[in-house]
Enzyme design. Structure first.
Site, short mmCIF file in Angstrom:
data_model
loop_
_atom_site.label_atom_id
_atom_site.label_comp_id
_atom_site.label_asym_id
_atom_site.label_seq_id
_atom_site.Cartn_x
_atom_site.Cartn_y
_atom_site.Cartn_z
N SER A 140 43.21 29.56 12.85
CA SER A 140 43.90 28.28 12.70
C SER A 140 45.23 28.14 12.48
O SER A 140 45.82 27.19 12.02
CB SER A 140 43.11 27.46 11.48
OG SER A 140 42.91 28.25 10.41
N ASN B 206 38.26 27.45 -0.18
CA ASN B 206 37.49 26.08 -0.08
C ASN B 206 38.41 25.33 -0.88
O ASN B 206 38.42 24.03 -0.34
CB ASN B 206 36.06 26.50 -0.45
CG ASN B 206 35.36 27.34 0.42
OD1 ASN B 206 36.01 27.78 1.65
ND2 ASN B 206 34.22 27.54 0.19
N THR C 24 44.82 -20.03 22.75
CA THR C 24 43.61 -19.75 22.37
C THR C 24 42.94 -19.38 23.74
O THR C 24 43.49 -20.24 24.77
CB THR C 24 42.77 -20.62 21.71
OG1 THR C 24 42.45 -21.71 22.58
CG2 THR C 24 43.41 -21.06 20.12
N HIS C 25 42.37 -18.34 23.84
CA HIS C 25 41.64 -17.75 25.07
C HIS C 25 42.78 -17.52 26.13
O HIS C 25 42.74 -17.70 27.29
CB HIS C 25 40.81 -18.80 25.73
CG HIS C 25 39.65 -19.50 25.02
ND1 HIS C 25 38.29 -19.03 25.04
CD2 HIS C 25 39.76 -20.50 24.12
CE1 HIS C 25 37.73 -19.66 24.06
NE2 HIS C 25 38.59 -20.56 23.33
N SER D 193 62.28 1.39 37.54
CA SER D 193 61.31 2.12 38.51
C SER D 193 62.08 3.30 39.36
O SER D 193 63.31 2.71 39.77
CB SER D 193 60.43 0.96 39.21
OG SER D 193 59.91 1.74 40.42
N LYS E 127 62.78 -3.59 38.91
CA LYS E 127 61.95 -3.67 37.86
C LYS E 127 62.24 -3.40 36.52
O LYS E 127 63.30 -2.43 36.45
CB LYS E 127 60.70 -2.67 38.31
CG LYS E 127 60.08 -3.23 39.20
CD LYS E 127 58.51 -3.04 39.52
CE LYS E 127 57.78 -3.06 38.03
NZ LYS E 127 56.33 -2.54 38.37
N ASN F 297 60.30 -1.89 33.37
CA ASN F 297 59.24 -1.73 32.54
C ASN F 297 59.09 -1.52 31.25
O ASN F 297 59.90 -0.85 30.70
CB ASN F 297 58.20 -0.58 33.32
CG ASN F 297 58.12 -0.85 34.76
OD1 ASN F 297 57.88 -1.84 35.41
ND2 ASN F 297 58.43 0.12 35.48
N GLU G 129 54.02 -0.11 26.25
CA GLU G 129 52.59 0.08 26.76
C GLU G 129 52.09 1.22 26.27
O GLU G 129 50.99 1.44 25.80
CB GLU G 129 52.90 0.42 28.29
CG GLU G 129 53.37 -0.84 29.16
CD GLU G 129 53.89 -0.49 30.59
OE1 GLU G 129 54.85 -0.35 30.72
OE2 GLU G 129 52.78 -0.12 31.54
N TYR H 292 31.02 23.89 1.45
CA TYR H 292 32.10 24.09 2.74
C TYR H 292 31.17 24.75 3.98
O TYR H 292 30.27 25.40 3.80
CB TYR H 292 33.10 25.04 2.34
CG TYR H 292 33.90 25.32 3.45
CD1 TYR H 292 35.01 24.68 3.62
CD2 TYR H 292 33.74 26.56 3.96
CE1 TYR H 292 35.78 24.63 4.62
CE2 TYR H 292 34.74 26.67 5.19
CZ TYR H 292 36.00 25.82 5.42
OH TYR H 292 36.63 26.00 6.39
N GLN I 288 37.12 23.15 9.19
CA GLN I 288 38.43 23.43 9.57
C GLN I 288 38.83 22.71 10.98
O GLN I 288 40.22 22.72 11.14
CB GLN I 288 38.30 25.08 10.29
CG GLN I 288 39.54 25.61 11.03
CD GLN I 288 39.85 27.15 10.91
OE1 GLN I 288 39.79 27.88 9.77
NE2 GLN I 288 39.64 27.70 12.11
N LYS J 194 41.80 19.35 10.78
CA LYS J 194 43.24 19.13 10.54
C LYS J 194 43.78 18.42 11.73
O LYS J 194 44.67 17.51 11.86
CB LYS J 194 43.94 20.56 10.30
CG LYS J 194 43.43 20.76 8.99
CD LYS J 194 43.70 22.23 8.58
CE LYS J 194 42.85 23.04 7.60
NZ LYS J 194 41.42 22.61 7.90
N1 ARG Z 1 40.84 27.75 7.60
C1 ARG Z 1 39.89 27.40 6.54
C2 ARG Z 1 40.00 25.79 6.69
O1 ARG Z 1 40.79 25.13 7.14
C3 ARG Z 1 39.99 27.34 5.09
C4 ARG Z 1 39.19 27.61 4.21
C5 ARG Z 1 38.19 28.91 4.70
N2 ARG Z 1 37.21 29.07 3.79
C6 ARG Z 1 36.00 29.75 4.08
N3 ARG Z 1 35.04 29.88 3.49
N4 ARG Z 1 36.10 30.59 5.22
O2 ARG Z 1 38.99 25.26 6.71
#
Ligand code: ARG
Length: 469
Positions: free
Chosen positions: A34, A121, A166-167, A288, A294, A296, A301, A328, A333, A336
């Site tokens: 990660s 964790n 309205t509408h 354009s 044009k 735009n 948008e 956990y 993971q 994020k």
């Molecule tokens: N990279 C992990 C996450 O984002 C960190 C926690 C990992 N914990 C574990 N018990 N493997 O969730």
């Protein structure tokens, strides 16, 4: 490993497009790693580690000498990150282990003591809370900047007559200032949603360790305070399992992005030649490649579209969290990237919208002309009949309908419908009625609290100016 994973295609590439060989170790690393995205948590990870180190030292769990060396090592890492020299390495999986591995290279044995009474964790839980907390603060601040831009435009357009719809049908005249102030209210609620989410999430999970807490004499109140939290979280299982703080922030972001998309859509409509209500400069439009005439409204948008990603992020994380047993699981993971993506998109959308609001200029004559079209003061005629002739509103509504029909037949608007025509519908009608049939008179009459009358709009502008920091 499935059979498929080891299959090769005709050109000798693996099923994975040649990126990975089919070796289990490599596949495991590929799905597990990660660091490519959680490196964004580096500042929060360092802050959490510093607070934890200071607390371990104070509690006598590690020696002052080791504590000092750890802090020095963390400083060096921070500098390396700032200069780009920090070696982010896939083999150390995530930001937490990358920092710890580098610390070991820099200071040796004491590095291994930092993880006492801590787990990845609670570490990731604290890092992520800090990141989301800051994202909420940033979003609220950006929303306030957008509100200030809207207020500035509303102030100079408190008397600028425009049709209210309205509408998407012309309904009653309002002012451009009044219309913009509607968004000030929406974005104000968005900012307060971020503030509420921030207040609720502001508890520190650090010290929950893997899931059950720690046998060491740690001081969770101390680390909570050092990291700007109001208190430590009260249940160690919940501490490492909870992601509702991120869901709540994403929900606030999703609602906010729907508001942005509504204003963006109005801008898209308003700049069309058919509406012609506003002008945007070249700063927020593009030409354009084929049609020279044009211009735009691409920025509008794209702001209109961002809700797709942002709401998608909420759905994504909500789905990850659904049905996860305590405590956990590695599933988490996956929390994020949607959050980073959503807040990157929101931040850009808020900035672009603020720029467009400052940039846009109303086409006052077009707006005023449109405000008078479509018999937009018909309600004013009905109200006049009620007020002046003491007519029940339903009857007034009926007579006004007939007047509109007559005007339509004659090809005139209501202010130009001859008095004789009106008197044919009710002999009590006098020339006085024409005073209420112009868009300006209609707007000026809407003096109820929060109404479209310029004095009401100015009062709300004043209130918001005092409220905004
Ligand atoms: N990279 C992990 C996450 O984002 C960190 C926690 C990992 N914990 C574990 N018990 N493997 O969730």
């Amino acid at each position: 490993m499935t059979d498929d994973a080891s299959k090769t295609t005709a050109d000798g590439q693996t099923m994975w497009g040649g990126r990975f060989s089919a070796k289990p170790a490599e596949l495991m690393q590929a799905i597990n790693v990660s660091i490519s995205f959680d490196r964004r948590l580096a500042p929060q990870d360092l802050a959490g580690s510093r607070a934890h180190c200071a607390m371990l030292t104070k509690a006598g769990v590690i020696s002052s000498a080791d504590g000092a060396r750890i802090l020095e090592g963390l400083d060096t890492i921070e500098q390396e990150m700032a200069s780009g020299a920090f070696p982010f390495r896939d083999e150390f999986e995530d930001i937490h282990m990358n920092v710890e591995a580098r610390l070991k290279e820099l200071i040796g044995e004491p590095a291994g003591r930092l993880h006492t009474a801590r787990s990845r964790n609670d570490q990731v839980a604290v890092d992520f809370r800090l990141w989301v907390r800051e994202a909420c603060e940033r979003s609220a601040a950006q929303l306030q900047a957008l509100q200030r831009a809207l207020l500035a435009k509303a102030e100079v357009n408190a008397d600028t007559i425009m049709p209210g719809f309205t509408h998407l049908q012309p309904a009653q005249p309002v002012t451009f200032g009044h219309h913009l102030m509607a968004y000030v209210e929406m974005f104000g609620r968005d900012a307060s949603r971020f503030a509420d989410a921030r207040a609720r999430m502001n508890e520190s999970p650090l010290g929950a360790a893997a899931l059950a807490g720690s046998p060491f004499p740690i001081d969770r109140h101390m680390t909570a305070k050092a990291l700007g939290f109001d208190a430590p979280t009260a249940n160690s299982l919940d501490s490492v399992s909870a992601r509702d703080f991120a869901l709540e922030a994403l929900a606030a972001a999703s609602i906010c992005s729907t508001h942005l998309s509504r204003l963006a859509e109005e801008i898209v409509l308003w700049v069309t030649p058919q509406f012609g209500f506003i002008k945007l400069t070249d700063a927020f439009t593009t030409g354009s490649s084929i049609m020279p005439q044009k211009r735009n409204p691409d920025a509008a948008e794209l702001v209109r579209a961002k809700v797709g990603r942002i709401l998608g992020s909420l759905v994504s994380l909500m789905t990850v969290m659904k049905g996860l047993p305590l405590a956990y699981s590695k599933d988490m993971q996956e929390d994020k990237q949607p959050v980073f993506e959503a807040f990157d998109s929101l931040s850009l959308a808020l900035a672009a919208m603020t720029g467009m609001v400052l940039d846009l200029e109303p086409e006052r004559e077009r707006m005023a002309a449109a405000a008078g079209a479509g018999f937009s003061t018909a309600t004013d005629l009905a109200d006049w009949l009620v007020r002046t002739l003491n007519m029940p509103f339903r009857q007034a509504h009926h007579i006004t309908g007939a007047a509109v029909k007559r005007a339509e037949g004659l090809g005139v608007d209501l202010p130009n419908l001859p008095l004789a025509e009106l008197q044919a519908l009710d002999p009590g009608i006098t020339a006085e009625v024409y005073k209420v049939l112009t868009p300006a008179a209609s707007v000026a009459s809407r003096t109820s609290y929060g109404g479209a009358a310029p004095a009401q709009v100015r009062a709300q502008i004043k209130r918001w100016k005092e409220l905004l920091p």
